[in-house]
Enzyme design. Structure first.
Site, PDB file in Angstrom:
ATOM      1  CE  LYS A 241      -3.917   1.938   2.618  1.00  0.00           C
ATOM      2  NZ  LYS A 241      -4.805   1.717   3.780  1.00  0.00           N
TER       3      LYS A 241
ATOM      4  CB  SER B 209      -7.887   3.714   2.701  1.00  0.00           C
ATOM      5  OG  SER B 209      -7.072   3.148   3.708  1.00  0.00           O
TER       6      SER B 209
ATOM      7  CB  SER C 282      -8.353   1.046   5.721  1.00  0.00           C
ATOM      8  OG  SER C 282      -8.993   2.298   5.826  1.00  0.00           O
TER       9      SER C 282
END
Length: 462
Positions: free
Chosen positions: A81, A164, A188
């Site tokens: 990420k 996210s 997330s």
């Protein structure tokens, strides 16, 4: 290499490399070709480390051929990420604040060292393919990003991937890597895992180091993993924990014996306000777990049913988020997207005294962790009350999907989302298992037993 011969799990890939049927270079090349083909549509990756990944794969193959002792992650391609530092590789945190488009001169954020989690996985032999898309500064559950594009749901491109950690989830669901690192502050990892039909673990808060990860709200931020199957979560967690001394023993290989475990349904919470198709699949999952020997117990929890104070959570999270970006916000608030601007405009109004009071109230709530597990070993809920909404859904809809996320983030508890079915449109449905602090081994055991007894995770392996 034919797509149908590519291993779908870390364990499979490791076995094939060990036996000489596969090399890391071949596997990495396959994924890079897939990224080049699919990423323009999916928007799963922000940055791809094409040359570095191939060079690392060749090095890993050389080490293996020269008799170096190789663990299960040796030569395994993973995605990271883009709020997690990778040395020499751009880390944008999904924002134009750290990208070359900001001004005539480059403002790329290129870390001088790896985050702790990346260091550990590299030490175990992992190959980093690139950095995955996310909501700007990991600030919402949509997976949308104004600057780098909205990550699509692999199963229906008109729907959200969840955020996210959107790019990591989509990359795994689309078979563009074998595993992804994500972060979870208020859901997330778990939301994109659920909506993308993959497995996602948020570990106990503090179990893994957040050093080298751009903060959202340090009181709740947790690094974790997304994969195609439960066993791969165990392999990654073993590598991330080694050689730290914890109460957790080596997790892999997993046991699937859940006979006699007490699994809890929360009255007026687990099934409240969820879509009928989700309720049906959760009831089915409960039935399967019962057949596997678990005892299903309905418990009452005033904390979850009516007492959870989202205002206290938001006060802490928004205040901490503002502290991270206050200088940039004061200089140029318009550089941020709408959601980040909204959060910062709220955070600037929270006084330090209000923050201290909220933290005190939060710490007083920690006793709820023990109360939740007085009668049961694991709690069961849907991961989200609805399947993945359309990409252009109103922000309020995404907020509603935090119901089964925030209370457990608030208490710092470990939780896993795993596939348990699909709705009539073919969109994935997730089951969430929540344990007491540092019970990752127990959570994974229940998840593994469920996975072996069903075909839902196999859908993601097709």
């Amino acid at each position: 290499m034919q797509a149908d011969s590519i291993p779908k799990t870390i364990a499979q890939a490791s076995q094939q490399m060990q036996s000489g049927l596969l090399t890391s270079r071949i596997l990495v090349k396959h994924y890079l070709e897939g990224i080049q083909k699919l990423n323009p549509t999916l928007k799963a990756f922000i940055t791809v480390f094409k040359h570095q990944a191939l060079e690392t794969a060749i090095q890993k193959d050389f080490e293996r051929s020269n008799g170096q002792e190789c663990g299960l992650l040796h030569g395994i391609p993973i995605a990271v990420k883009d709020n997690i530092d990778t040395v020499g590789g751009k880390t944008t945190v999904g924002s134009q604040l750290f990208c070359e488009l900001t001004s005539q001169r480059s403002r790329d954020r290129i870390p001088l060292s790896d985050s702790v989690i990346v260091k550990k996985l590299k030490a175990a032999g992992a190959v980093i393919l690139g950095k995955t898309n996310l909501s700007e500064f990991a600030a919402d559950l949509s997976g949308n990003n104004l600057f780098y594009g909205n990550t699509c749901n692999v199963w229906n491109h008109n729907h959200s991937s969840g955020g996210s950690s959107s790019g990591s989830a989509s990359a795994i669901a689309a078979h563009l890597c074998l595993a992804g690192i994500g972060t979870d502050t208020g859901g997330s990892i778990r939301v994109p895992a659920s909506w993308s039909g993959v497995v996602g673990l948020r570990p106990t808060h503090g179990l893994l180091s957040n050093e080298g990860i751009f903060p959202r709200a340090p009181s709740f931020d947790t690094v974790g993993f997304l994969t195609n199957c439960v066993e791969d979560i165990a392999i990654l967690l073993d590598a991330a924990l080694f050689p730290i001394s914890t109460n957790l023993k080596q997790l892999y290989p997993l046991s699937n014996n859940i006979n006699g475990l007490k699994l809890g349904i929360i009255s007026n919470y687990t099934f409240r306000g969820i879509e009928p198709e989700i309720a049906k699949e959760i009831y089915n999952a409960i039935s399967i777990l019962k057949q596997l020997g678990a005892e299903i117990i309905t418990i009452n929890s005033p904390f979850l049913e009516e007492e959870f104070d989202e205002v206290t959570y938001s006060t802490i999270a928004l205040y901490e988020f503002y502290q991270v970006l206050q200088a940039e916000y004061a200089t140029n608030p318009n550089i941020f997207g709408a959601k980040v601007q909204s959060d910062l405009s709220k955070g600037v109004k929270i006084s330090h005294q209000s923050y201290k009071k909220a933290r005190q109230k939060w710490e007083e709530c920690f006793q709820q962790r023990q109360k939740l597990f007085q009668q049961v070993d694991i709690l069961l809920t849907p991961t989200t009350p609805m399947v993945a909404p359309l990409l252009n859904t109103d922000a309020k809809i995404y907020q509603l999907n935090r119901r089964f996320m925030l209370p457990f983030s608030f208490l710092g508890l470990p939780a896993i989302s795993l596939p348990c079915g699909r709705n009539c449109q073919g969109l994935p449905i997730g089951l969430q298992l929540v344990g007491n602090s540092y019970t990752e081994a127990l959570i994974l055991r229940v998840a593994f037993a469920f996975q072996l007894a069903t075909t839902f995770s196999e859908d993601s392996l097709l």
